[in-house]
Write a protein that holds these residues in place. Structure first.
Motif, PDB file in Angstrom:
ATOM      1  N   GLU A 188       1.043  -1.067   0.221  1.00 27.01           N
ATOM      2  CA  GLU A 188      -0.057   0.318  -0.173  1.00 27.01           C
ATOM      3  C   GLU A 188       0.923   1.147  -0.112  1.00 27.01           C
ATOM      4  O   GLU A 188       2.086   1.018   0.447  1.00 27.01           O
ATOM      5  N   ILE A 189       0.215   2.394  -0.938  1.00 28.18           N
ATOM      6  CA  ILE A 189       0.851   3.657  -0.683  1.00 28.18           C
ATOM      7  C   ILE A 189       0.983   4.492   0.496  1.00 28.18           C
ATOM      8  O   ILE A 189      -0.187   5.087   0.795  1.00 28.18           O
ATOM      9  N   GLY A 190       1.809   4.949   0.647  1.00 26.63           N
ATOM     10  CA  GLY A 190       1.750   5.983   2.153  1.00 26.63           C
ATOM     11  C   GLY A 190       3.225   6.755   1.818  1.00 26.63           C
ATOM     12  O   GLY A 190       4.371   6.256   1.275  1.00 26.63           O
ATOM     13  N   GLU A 191       3.366   7.395   3.451  1.00 26.78           N
ATOM     14  CA  GLU A 191       4.232   8.341   3.234  1.00 26.78           C
ATOM     15  C   GLU A 191       5.475   7.389   4.044  1.00 26.78           C
ATOM     16  O   GLU A 191       4.943   7.155   4.619  1.00 26.78           O
ATOM     17  N   ILE A 192       6.681   7.686   3.328  1.00 28.23           N
ATOM     18  CA  ILE A 192       7.934   6.880   3.400  1.00 28.23           C
ATOM     19  C   ILE A 192       8.349   7.484   5.302  1.00 28.23           C
ATOM     20  O   ILE A 192       9.023   8.894   4.656  1.00 28.23           O
ATOM     21  N   MET A 193       8.690   6.722   6.449  1.00 25.69           N
ATOM     22  CA  MET A 193       9.062   7.385   7.313  1.00 25.69           C
ATOM     23  C   MET A 193      10.452   6.461   7.757  1.00 25.69           C
ATOM     24  O   MET A 193      10.817   5.293   7.111  1.00 25.69           O
ATOM     25  N   VAL A 194      11.544   6.986   8.009  1.00 23.46           N
ATOM     26  CA  VAL A 194      13.081   6.408   8.447  1.00 23.46           C
ATOM     27  C   VAL A 194      12.969   6.638  10.447  1.00 23.46           C
ATOM     28  O   VAL A 194      13.120   7.466  10.471  1.00 23.46           O
ATOM     29  N   ARG A 195      13.510   5.557  10.595  1.00 23.97           N
ATOM     30  CA  ARG A 195      13.954   5.752  11.629  1.00 23.97           C
ATOM     31  C   ARG A 195      15.568   4.592  11.137  1.00 23.97           C
ATOM     32  O   ARG A 195      15.678   3.559  10.983  1.00 23.97           O
ATOM     33  N   GLY A 196      15.958   5.485  12.487  1.00 22.92           N
ATOM     34  CA  GLY A 196      17.741   4.817  13.189  1.00 22.92           C
ATOM     35  C   GLY A 196      18.347   6.009  12.935  1.00 22.92           C
ATOM     36  O   GLY A 196      18.167   6.982  13.244  1.00 22.92           O
ATOM     37  N   ALA A 197      20.463   5.641  13.146  1.00 26.02           N
ATOM     38  CA  ALA A 197      21.072   6.184  13.969  1.00 26.02           C
ATOM     39  C   ALA A 197      21.681   7.142  13.520  1.00 26.02           C
ATOM     40  O   ALA A 197      21.944   8.125  13.431  1.00 26.02           O
ATOM     41  N   MET A 231      19.036  12.599  11.128  1.00 29.95           N
ATOM     42  CA  MET A 231      19.458  14.033  11.800  1.00 29.95           C
ATOM     43  C   MET A 231      19.192  14.829  13.176  1.00 29.95           C
ATOM     44  O   MET A 231      18.230  14.008  13.934  1.00 29.95           O
ATOM     45  N   GLU A 232      19.925  14.955  14.167  1.00 26.42           N
ATOM     46  CA  GLU A 232      19.047  15.172  15.069  1.00 26.42           C
ATOM     47  C   GLU A 232      18.293  16.564  14.725  1.00 26.42           C
ATOM     48  O   GLU A 232      17.289  16.869  15.753  1.00 26.42           O
ATOM     49  N   ARG A 246      18.404  25.352  14.491  1.00 23.92           N
ATOM     50  CA  ARG A 246      17.692  26.619  15.112  1.00 23.92           C
ATOM     51  C   ARG A 246      16.360  26.619  15.124  1.00 23.92           C
ATOM     52  O   ARG A 246      15.481  27.733  14.989  1.00 23.92           O
ATOM     53  N   LEU A 247      15.838  25.446  14.393  1.00 19.71           N
ATOM     54  CA  LEU A 247      14.440  25.327  13.739  1.00 19.71           C
ATOM     55  C   LEU A 247      13.691  23.991  14.595  1.00 19.71           C
ATOM     56  O   LEU A 247      12.859  23.641  14.201  1.00 19.71           O
ATOM     57  N   PRO A 248      13.295  24.638  16.092  1.00 22.14           N
ATOM     58  CA  PRO A 248      12.981  23.328  16.929  1.00 22.14           C
ATOM     59  C   PRO A 248      11.498  23.094  16.118  1.00 22.14           C
ATOM     60  O   PRO A 248      11.040  21.425  16.353  1.00 22.14           O
ATOM     61  N   GLU A 249      10.281  23.979  15.994  1.00 19.04           N
ATOM     62  CA  GLU A 249       8.745  23.865  15.205  1.00 19.04           C
ATOM     63  C   GLU A 249       8.820  23.282  13.843  1.00 19.04           C
ATOM     64  O   GLU A 249       9.200  21.869  13.506  1.00 19.04           O
ATOM     65  N   GLU A 250       9.740  23.305  12.841  1.00 22.23           N
ATOM     66  CA  GLU A 250      10.523  22.304  12.274  1.00 22.23           C
ATOM     67  C   GLU A 250      10.400  20.932  12.658  1.00 22.23           C
ATOM     68  O   GLU A 250      10.522  19.873  11.486  1.00 22.23           O
ATOM     69  N   THR A 251      11.721  20.736  13.257  1.00 24.32           N
ATOM     70  CA  THR A 251      12.007  19.520  13.424  1.00 24.32           C
ATOM     71  C   THR A 251      11.106  18.755  14.313  1.00 24.32           C
ATOM     72  O   THR A 251      10.719  18.119  14.090  1.00 24.32           O
ATOM     73  N   ALA A 252       9.983  19.610  15.095  1.00 22.26           N
ATOM     74  CA  ALA A 252       9.033  18.689  15.516  1.00 22.26           C
ATOM     75  C   ALA A 252       8.301  18.404  14.829  1.00 22.26           C
ATOM     76  O   ALA A 252       7.592  17.396  14.853  1.00 22.26           O
ATOM     77  N   THR A 304       8.545  17.147  11.335  1.00 21.11           N
ATOM     78  CA  THR A 304       8.969  16.070  10.698  1.00 21.11           C
ATOM     79  C   THR A 304       9.737  15.023  11.875  1.00 21.11           C
ATOM     80  O   THR A 304       9.932  14.006  10.976  1.00 21.11           O
ATOM     81  N   ILE A 305      10.179  15.228  13.280  1.00 24.14           N
ATOM     82  CA  ILE A 305      10.741  13.917  13.454  1.00 24.14           C
ATOM     83  C   ILE A 305       9.359  14.103  14.547  1.00 24.14           C
ATOM     84  O   ILE A 305       8.405  14.470  15.405  1.00 24.14           O
ATOM     85  N   THR A 306       8.774  11.938  14.327  1.00 22.45           N
ATOM     86  CA  THR A 306       6.937  11.799  14.989  1.00 22.45           C
ATOM     87  C   THR A 306       7.987  10.641  15.686  1.00 22.45           C
ATOM     88  O   THR A 306       8.159   9.857  15.364  1.00 22.45           O
ATOM     89  N   ARG A 307       8.116  10.113  17.213  1.00 21.40           N
ATOM     90  CA  ARG A 307       8.394   9.631  18.197  1.00 21.40           C
ATOM     91  C   ARG A 307       9.913   8.503  17.083  1.00 21.40           C
ATOM     92  O   ARG A 307       9.964   7.593  16.604  1.00 21.40           O
ATOM     93  N   GLU A 308      10.795   9.778  17.027  1.00 20.49           N
ATOM     94  CA  GLU A 308      11.697   9.021  16.226  1.00 20.49           C
ATOM     95  C   GLU A 308      11.915   8.555  14.885  1.00 20.49           C
ATOM     96  O   GLU A 308      12.950   7.999  14.183  1.00 20.49           O
TER      97      GLU A 308
END
Length: 486
Positions: free
Chosen positions: A336-345, A348-349, A353-359, A361-365
């Motif tokens: 099934e087609i959906g958004e590709i999510m990536v997790r691993g070491a 990125m950190e 200086r963009l905490p809102e953009e970071t939040a 872009t990253i959901t539960r790692e």
């Protein structure tokens, strides 16, 4: 915690007499490169204020040594895209808090434009000056290095460039994952075609080969015949390129022997099947397409010489996870087609200086890639398009890449980009923008008929437009948001 400088020192110790870098008719052994890195690191340590060092250089041995030296001096590197105009360079300099810049006389005009931004305390170092590598300050180099390692600014295809913060751990993890998948060793020789201001090039053509004791052969700018001659001359086994490079190489004239190549890798943007087939027909070598993002250091998936599916971007690298999520952030089943999510070491950190953009872009790692795709039962990932590029026509989902793949097979078409435009009846419909081969013409009726043989009726573009060129970023990626929607 492991650090890039420690990993490089081990590679130097284990390969001291082996050739590390080739540039034109010059060669440097691992021992010579290591000594130069130490010397530059002492220069940076003794002279550079602050933590952040910009690099504005063409691909060269000096670039490689400088990048490694920035880390050995305990500082953060900001590779600058030399194709950017001064105003965009100025934005990155200000945003990153850069306190010094390593450059060369080649970029004198750009440097003159941004020099005032560094103020009285800032420092501009010329990498081609003798004193740059002749530090007499016998100062100790740090044993603890500053994390992060890189601020890499996105190309700004969706607006304001964001500084991607990659740590030593991110980069080393990605190198290890690529090493396990590709089984690279000292027998491999890498050709460096891509500009070093991209993470694709930094990870794939500097860190991956050098930390594995491999030789790298440098190319400052892409010229297809020169590249093909270098492959022959140096018995290149691995190189990384973008699809447009493969397209031009496949069209080159003259006899070139690519029998030494075991692993030609394509990334950066989707590889059209027509280009993959043309390259294989021309040289008898099959391109291995991969997928990644700067935010993932960058490699996520990679087709391998012995494990390859044309039309996919390969299986997930060891130590990296991929999931497909729906709009509600729920995992979807295989196929099934959906958004590709990536997790691993390797993820990125965050954005500098963009905490809102970071939040966002990253959901539960898990990293939101913004790309749409699916995973098959063998674990191979297929990219169907960008989330923001999805066309919804009378309730039907249309993925531009599927149309682009079909039109790219037309013998008159050189390149194609498809977007959705507003339509009073269907809400949105596909429109195809085309580049045709020189001296040829093509009409809508011919194109529509060609598409109908290979696509469902609702996927056939309602509009076609031939352009002289497509709008692009400074690195050649097509800017679909700049295509006319009227």
């Amino acid at each position: 915690m492991s650090w890039i400088s420690e990993a490089f020192d081990r590679a130097v110790e284990n390969n001291r007499a082996r050739v590390a870098v080739v540039e034109e008719d010059r060669k440097w052994t691992f021992g010579e490169l290591g000594a130069e890195v130490d010397s530059i690191a002492r220069t940076l340590r003794s002279r550079v204020p602050g933590d952040t060092v910009g690099i504005l250089l063409l691909n060269s041995e000096r670039y490689v040594a400088t990048l490694l030296a920035v880390w050995k001096a305990g500082k953060i590197a900001v590779p600058l895209n030399y194709l950017l105009p001064p105003q965009e360079l100025a934005f990155i300099i200000r945003d990153s808090g850069m306190t010094s810049l390593v450059t060369s006389q080649f970029f004198a005009q750009s440097v003159a434009a941004v020099k005032p931004l560094f103020g009285e305390k800032g420092l501009i170092l010329m990498a081609d000056a003798p004193e740059f590598t002749e530090s007499r300050a016998e100062i100790p180099l740090p044993h603890e290095y500053r994390d992060p390692a890189l601020y890499l600014y996105t190309s700004g295809t969706t607006g304001r460039p964001k500084g991607v913060v990659l740590t030593h751990r991110n980069l080393l993890h990605n190198v290890e994952s690529c090493s396990l998948a590709g089984e690279f060793d000292q027998r491999d020789t890498f050709l460096c075609l891509l500009p070093f201001f991209h993470t694709y090039a930094i990870t794939g053509t500097i860190l991956l080969p050098l930390l594995n004791g491999c030789k790298i052969v440098l190319v400052d700018r892409f010229h297809p015949n020169k590249v093909l001659k270098l492959i022959e001359q140096h018995a290149i086994s691995v190189f990384l390129a973008i699809p447009s490079m493969y397209r031009v190489m496949a069209m080159s004239e003259g006899p070139f022997n690519l029998s030494s190549v075991r692993f030609p890798i394509s990334g950066g943007e989707p590889l059209p099947l027509a280009v993959a087939e043309a390259f294989a027909t021309r040289f008898g070598v099959h391109i291995c397409e991969g997928y990644g993002q700067t935010e993932a250091s960058p490699v996520v998936t990679l087709n391998l010489p012995g494990k390859r599916k044309l039309g996919t971007v390969g299986p997930v690298l060891p130590g990296v996870e991929v999931a497909i999520w729906d709009e509600m952030k729920n995992p979807l089943p295989l196929g099934e087609i959906g958004e590709i999510m990536v997790r691993g070491a390797n993820v990125m950190e965050g954005y500098y200086r963009l905490p809102e953009e970071t939040a966002k872009t990253i959901t539960r790692e898990w990293l939101h890639t913004g790309d749409l795709g699916k995973v098959d039962s063998d674990g191979f990932v297929t990219i169907t398009g960008r989330k923001k590029e999805l066309i919804i026509s009378a309730g039907e989902n249309i993925y531009p890449r599927e149309i682009e793949e079909v039109l790219a097979q037309h013998p008159k078409i050189r390149e194609v980009a498809v977007i959705g435009i507003k339509d009073e009846v269907r809400g949105e419909v596909p429109k195809a923008f085309l580049l045709v081969h020189e001296g040829l013409t093509v009409d809508d009726k011919e194109l529509r008929s060609f598409c109908r043989d290979k696509l469902a009726g609702y996927k056939v573009p309602k509009h076609f437009e031939v352009l002289a060129d497509l709008p692009r970023t400074p690195t050649g990626k097509v800017l679909k948001r700049m295509l006319p929607t009227g």
